[in-house]
Design a protein around this motif. Sequence first.
Motif, PDB file in Angstrom:
ATOM      1  N   ASN A   1      47.827 -29.418 -47.915  1.00 36.28           N
ATOM      2  CA  ASN A   1      48.121 -28.921 -46.805  1.00 36.28           C
ATOM      3  C   ASN A   1      49.657 -29.119 -46.302  1.00 36.28           C
ATOM      4  O   ASN A   1      50.229 -29.588 -46.252  1.00 36.28           O
ATOM      5  CB  ASN A   1      47.208 -30.334 -45.858  1.00 36.28           C
ATOM      6  CG  ASN A   1      47.310 -29.404 -44.562  1.00 36.28           C
ATOM      7  OD1 ASN A   1      47.956 -28.801 -43.970  1.00 36.28           O
ATOM      8  ND2 ASN A   1      46.332 -30.078 -43.653  1.00 36.28           N
TER       9      ASN A   1
ATOM     10  N   HIS B   1      48.217 -22.293 -44.587  1.00 36.01           N
ATOM     11  CA  HIS B   1      47.312 -23.406 -45.390  1.00 36.01           C
ATOM     12  C   HIS B   1      47.105 -22.589 -46.738  1.00 36.01           C
ATOM     13  O   HIS B   1      46.582 -21.102 -46.453  1.00 36.01           O
ATOM     14  CB  HIS B   1      46.119 -23.588 -44.808  1.00 36.01           C
ATOM     15  CG  HIS B   1      45.667 -24.683 -46.052  1.00 36.01           C
ATOM     16  ND1 HIS B   1      44.440 -24.304 -46.498  1.00 36.01           N
ATOM     17  CD2 HIS B   1      45.686 -26.654 -46.031  1.00 36.01           C
ATOM     18  CE1 HIS B   1      44.118 -25.061 -47.591  1.00 36.01           C
ATOM     19  NE2 HIS B   1      44.744 -26.693 -46.966  1.00 36.01           N
ATOM     20  N   TYR B   2      47.018 -22.561 -48.143  1.00 35.27           N
ATOM     21  CA  TYR B   2      46.707 -21.805 -49.013  1.00 35.27           C
ATOM     22  C   TYR B   2      45.982 -21.506 -49.214  1.00 35.27           C
ATOM     23  O   TYR B   2      45.686 -19.916 -49.753  1.00 35.27           O
ATOM     24  CB  TYR B   2      47.100 -22.316 -50.745  1.00 35.27           C
ATOM     25  CG  TYR B   2      46.201 -23.003 -50.622  1.00 35.27           C
ATOM     26  CD1 TYR B   2      45.001 -23.085 -51.487  1.00 35.27           C
ATOM     27  CD2 TYR B   2      45.878 -24.016 -50.834  1.00 35.27           C
ATOM     28  CE1 TYR B   2      43.760 -23.326 -51.904  1.00 35.27           C
ATOM     29  CE2 TYR B   2      45.320 -25.344 -50.778  1.00 35.27           C
ATOM     30  CZ  TYR B   2      43.534 -24.911 -51.216  1.00 35.27           C
ATOM     31  OH  TYR B   2      42.796 -24.953 -52.537  1.00 35.27           O
TER      32      TYR B   2
END
Length: 465
Positions: free
Chosen positions: A355, A301-302
């Motif tokens: 996501n 996830h970023y």
Amino acid sequence: MPIHLYNTLTRRKEVFEPLDPKRVRMYVCGPTVYDFAHIGNARPVVVFDALYRLLRHVYGAEHVVYVRNITDVDDKIIAAAAESGEDIRALTERTAAAYHADMAQLNALPPTHEPRATEHIPQMIAMIERLIAGGFAYEAEGHVLFHVPAMADYGELSKRSLDDMIAGARVEVAPYKRHPADFVLWKPSTPDQLGWDSPWGRGRPGWHIECSAMSESLLGETFDIHGGGQDLIFPHHENEIAQSRCAHGGAPLARVWMHNGFVQVEGEKMSKSLGNFFTVRQLLEEGHRGEAIRLALLSAHYRQPLDFTREGLREARAQLDRFYTALDKVAAVECDRRGAEVPLPVMAALEDDLNVPAALSHLHELVTKLNKATAEREKAHLKGALLASGALLGLLQQDPAAWLRGEAAAEAGLTAEDIEARIAARAAARKARNFAEADRIRDELAAAGIVLEDGPSGTTWRRAG
């Protein structure tokens, strides 16, 4: 469902509501062009490219404006040019071209606008003049500095007190500063340094003022999303907010602030001294596919830290092999790629604060269903859904057979060009009736896992198995 994004400014996930749905505006801090981009530089490019694709999908491509700047005046650039003896303009042009080529290999779309700092010097000078006139900045010994105590709520983005920020940062000590935290808006240039004429003498801008001036020029005083790496929260983005708000009568700079997590390599901080410092160019030259690098950068996830490993690259490549193999098996099945809809589970994952890992799990489910499908209509539907989902992530847009041939060549330690050259040599040997040589070439390729298939239109090749 509407898009929800985590806002660093408020420390919570919020419904994204653009100021103008017909002109959704996003600014992301781009590269300082003095060297090749490393994988830490590449992560925000890939992350915000995924967000850009999502915004274009939801609001329409013509209604999204994406600005990513290029910093082409900076002390690091001056130092690199001095060390190499290269002209500064030649250095920045060469490095910017390499950056564009490398990011294109990662399937990153070009931004709507890519302003360069050197093309916006008048706008920076004008903003500095407004800050001085408003009592937020002052001139001292050829420098112009922003006076941090003049902004009462300085630190709202990083959520740290001024004393904490001073203690935790490398604050430049200078006798002309009124306060230790004051930062440079304009600095003098020596005769041999890059510089421009200004009301304060010949000089060049500080780093922070560049983005404030360029975003104002292209997106207005307040826009929707400002993005960048987590390392930019303080001091860069904090200082951008201070400059812009004080120059704009208190108007916010951006409604939503987004930051991607740090990149580690094999569990350690990336460092040249540790031998784990990788540029995108280096990985590409080693034979890693750009799409696999992109997928590896999207695997976490970023907002979370990313541990970038060679094993992770191999896993990303294996995932893409699985996707492309499934697509290759239904190559003859026609589907309306433009009309295909992204499945709701994929959209729901991406609209939930981008996501991507959850979205990728749904792509694997699509592949499983596609491999099991028997009816042509079902295959067409699943193929279209997989391609549409891939496009939203910047993946799976290559010809499946070409991808798999490239993988076969890489496994054999060859390039596709090498194999085509050997096929041509085999054809020449057969024409000369040197069948022993033709068989030797075929056997050599077979031993490397490359199968040749002769047909009426010529010889094609594929991976064995």
